[in-house]
Design a protein around this motif. Structure first.
Motif, mmCIF file in Angstrom:
data_model
loop_
_atom_site.group_PDB
_atom_site.id
_atom_site.type_symbol
_atom_site.label_atom_id
_atom_site.label_comp_id
_atom_site.label_asym_id
_atom_site.label_seq_id
_atom_site.Cartn_x
_atom_site.Cartn_y
_atom_site.Cartn_z
ATOM 1 N N LEU A 1 -1.617 6.658 7.534
ATOM 2 C CA LEU A 1 -0.906 7.761 6.890
ATOM 3 C C LEU A 1 -1.150 9.072 7.632
ATOM 4 O O LEU A 1 -0.212 9.845 7.883
ATOM 5 N N LYS B 1 2.000 4.457 2.128
ATOM 6 C CA LYS B 1 2.073 4.837 0.711
ATOM 7 C C LYS B 1 2.253 3.602 -0.176
ATOM 8 O O LYS B 1 1.703 3.540 -1.285
ATOM 9 N N ASP C 1 1.431 4.063 -4.060
ATOM 10 C CA ASP C 1 2.254 5.226 -4.413
ATOM 11 C C ASP C 1 3.712 4.845 -4.184
ATOM 12 O O ASP C 1 4.293 5.136 -3.132
ATOM 13 N N SER D 1 6.365 6.222 -1.302
ATOM 14 C CA SER D 1 6.753 5.207 -0.325
ATOM 15 C C SER D 1 8.269 5.102 -0.235
ATOM 16 O O SER D 1 8.851 5.111 0.860
#
Length: 522
Positions: free
Chosen positions: A69, A93, A98, A102
């Motif tokens: 990330l 993500k 998440d 994403s």
């Protein structure tokens, strides 16, 4: 050097040397120093972005999604229009649990490059998880069409006729075609299977096998799905719903966490279970014999076994009939027991539930309501949450986010677990919810690695339940169900909402909308 050659080499018309700037720096003719420096900066930035993306992909393969990330975000700072950077962020993500972030990143990746194979496959997965089957198919289409870009098709009779163009021979169309991307076709087939599209699904499978794109486990799963759909070709409209609303009683099975109610199956009074987890519907073998249903063939479903398949003429709830239900013939005796004395006649799977507008399970009132259309608005006091289904190829795990003890950390939880506590979580999820390591020291179940805790509040959005028991699963040995789903789906699943808590809730499931409404006791 001869005079003629010397004149040619010094002729102004043929000289392509470098001009000089005022400070003496040489630059190619026709470009300024500033232009050259700008090109060099862009080339250096592009090289940096490419290196970051390469390293981020290595991080993802190694499970270092936070590092991936960070690299993706750094690449995006260098080039805000880089599709691959958004793809990396979307993948990281997703791994972190998440879903919204994403999906947002993957949509941006596809917007920048609609033909990106990785981005379209990943976004289609996210969309299928939220029940958006047609949109997932639409997203995949440009990337699949791009397989033929720059491919030189030619007539063929056999596979070897296409070796020189690195393609495969479609022996039916007698033409060489471009190599088939397996992940994109799996995405297509999974959507068609859940929608019970008996023509489109097998067509995708045929393309996979004709092109030799799949083998091993993937080939086994694809073949089973395609054979199941083929069995119902030409059988008319499947899972046809008559009536706007159906009602019945309701309970939740203590052994499996599945909902069950009274229904009339093929004209015979019976018990129907409702399972978002199971993809296909399963009908009991004795009921099949009693109704005189004929087998439409045998299919071997991935990780489940070989079954006869039949078409159940109808399943009736008060006010609603669900007609022409595809089902596998099974022995449902395993469900008999606990608070379900007799075995069910049928288990309605995700394929059926996806066709309904909503399934309203009012557990405190022991009441089930099915609607053909999705409700327009949530009831007063209900919290709306995302409802996702993590694809395990043979089951779909229903999950939704919860929060505990006033924390702002979302724990994606399996909705309908069967642990004895109201909620159960991994130690990682519990510690991220503002607890300290000492809170889970000295577990009561040392061998099983389980720590009993008191949970002050469980929040489903704005709906909350106070004062319930919880179990925290320590890293060793861990909770096998959650670990298995995380390993397969690559999504951070952190716990369960178990039966003791489910029984206090009124839950409106809307699988094809990707959302759930939860009402907690007042």
């Amino acid at each position: 050097m001869g005079l003629g050659l010397g004149l040619l080499l010094t002729s102004p018309a043929l000289m392509v040397g470098c001009a000089k700037t005022e400070d003496g720096t040489k630059v190619p003719a026709g470009k300024t120093k500033e232009q050259i420096e700008d090109e060099q900066r862009k080339a250096a930035a592009a090289a940096k972005v490419n290196e970051l993306i390469t390293l981020a992909n290595e991080d993802l393969r190694s499970g270092r999604y936070m590092s991936a990330l960070e690299r993706g975000e750094e690449a995006l700072e260098a080039n805000p229009e880089n599709s691959d950077a958004y793809l990396v962020i979307g993948a990281a993500k997703w791994r972190a649990g998440d879903y919204a972030a994403s999906t947002e990143a993957l949509r941006k990746a596809v917007e920048l490059n609609p033909k990106s194979y990785g981005a379209t496959v990943a976004l289609a997965r996210n969309l299928r998880a939220a029940g958006a089957l047609q949109e997932s198919l639409d997203i995949l289409a440009p990337a699949i069409a791009a397989e033929n870009d720059d491919f030189q098709a030619k007539p063929c009779e056999a596979l070897e006729d296409c070796e020189d163009v690195a393609g495969w021979c479609d022996t039916q169309a007698k033409v060489c075609k471009a190599p088939v991307g397996l992940d994109s076709r799996i995405g297509q087939l999974w959507a068609h299977y859940l929608a019970v599209d008996v023509d489109a699904g097998p067509a995708v499978a045929d393309e996979v096998f004709l092109s030799s794109a799949a083998d091993g486990v993937a080939a086994e799963a694809i073949r089973g799905y395609a054979d199941y759909l083929r069995a119902f070709q030409g059988k008319g409209e499947l899972i046809a719903i008559e009536g706007d609303t159906g009602t019945s009683d309701l309970d939740i099975h203590q052994w499996t966490g599945l909902k069950f109610s009274f229904a009339v199956v093929g004209g015979e009074p019976s018990t129907a279970m409702l399972s978002e987890l199971q993809i296909e519907s399963h009908v009991d073998a004795e009921l099949v014999a009693s109704l005189g249903l004929e087998s439409l063939g045998k299919v071997k479903l991935f990780n489940l076994g070989e079954y006869d398949v039949v078409l159940v003429p109808e399943v009736e709830f008060k006010g609603m009939k669900i007609k022409n239900v595809p089902a596998v013939v099974d022995d449902l005796n395993a469900f008999a027991g606990a608070n379900l004395p007799d075995k069910p006649g049928i288990v309605l799977g995700h394929q059926v539930l996806h066709r309904l507008g909503s399934v309203v399970a009012d557990f405190p009132a022991s009441s089930l309501t099915l609607t053909k259309a999705a409700p327009e608005a949530a009831p007063a006091g209900a919290a709306e949450l995302p409802l996702l289904f993590l694809d395990q190829w043979y089951i779909h795990v229903p999950i939704t986010p919860v929060r505990i003890d006033g924390s702002e950390h979302d724990i994606w939880a399996w909705l309908g677990g069967i642990h004895p506590s109201a909620v159960s979580t991994t130690s990682k999820a519990y510690l991220k919810s503002d607890h300290l390591p000492r809170d889970i020291e000295n577990p009561e179940d040392v061998e099983g690695g389980r720590k009993m805790v008191f949970v002050d509040t469980v929040n489903f959005g704005d709906a909350s339940v106070s004062g319930v028991g919880g179990l925290v699963y320590l890293d060793e040995p861990g909770e096998p169900g959650l670990a298995g789903v995380r390993a397969s789906a690559g999504f951070e699943l952190g716990g369960y909402v178990n039966l003791p808590l489910m029984k206090q809730l009124k839950v409106t499931y809307m699988p094809n909308q990707g959302k759930v409404w939860v009402e907690a006791p007042k």
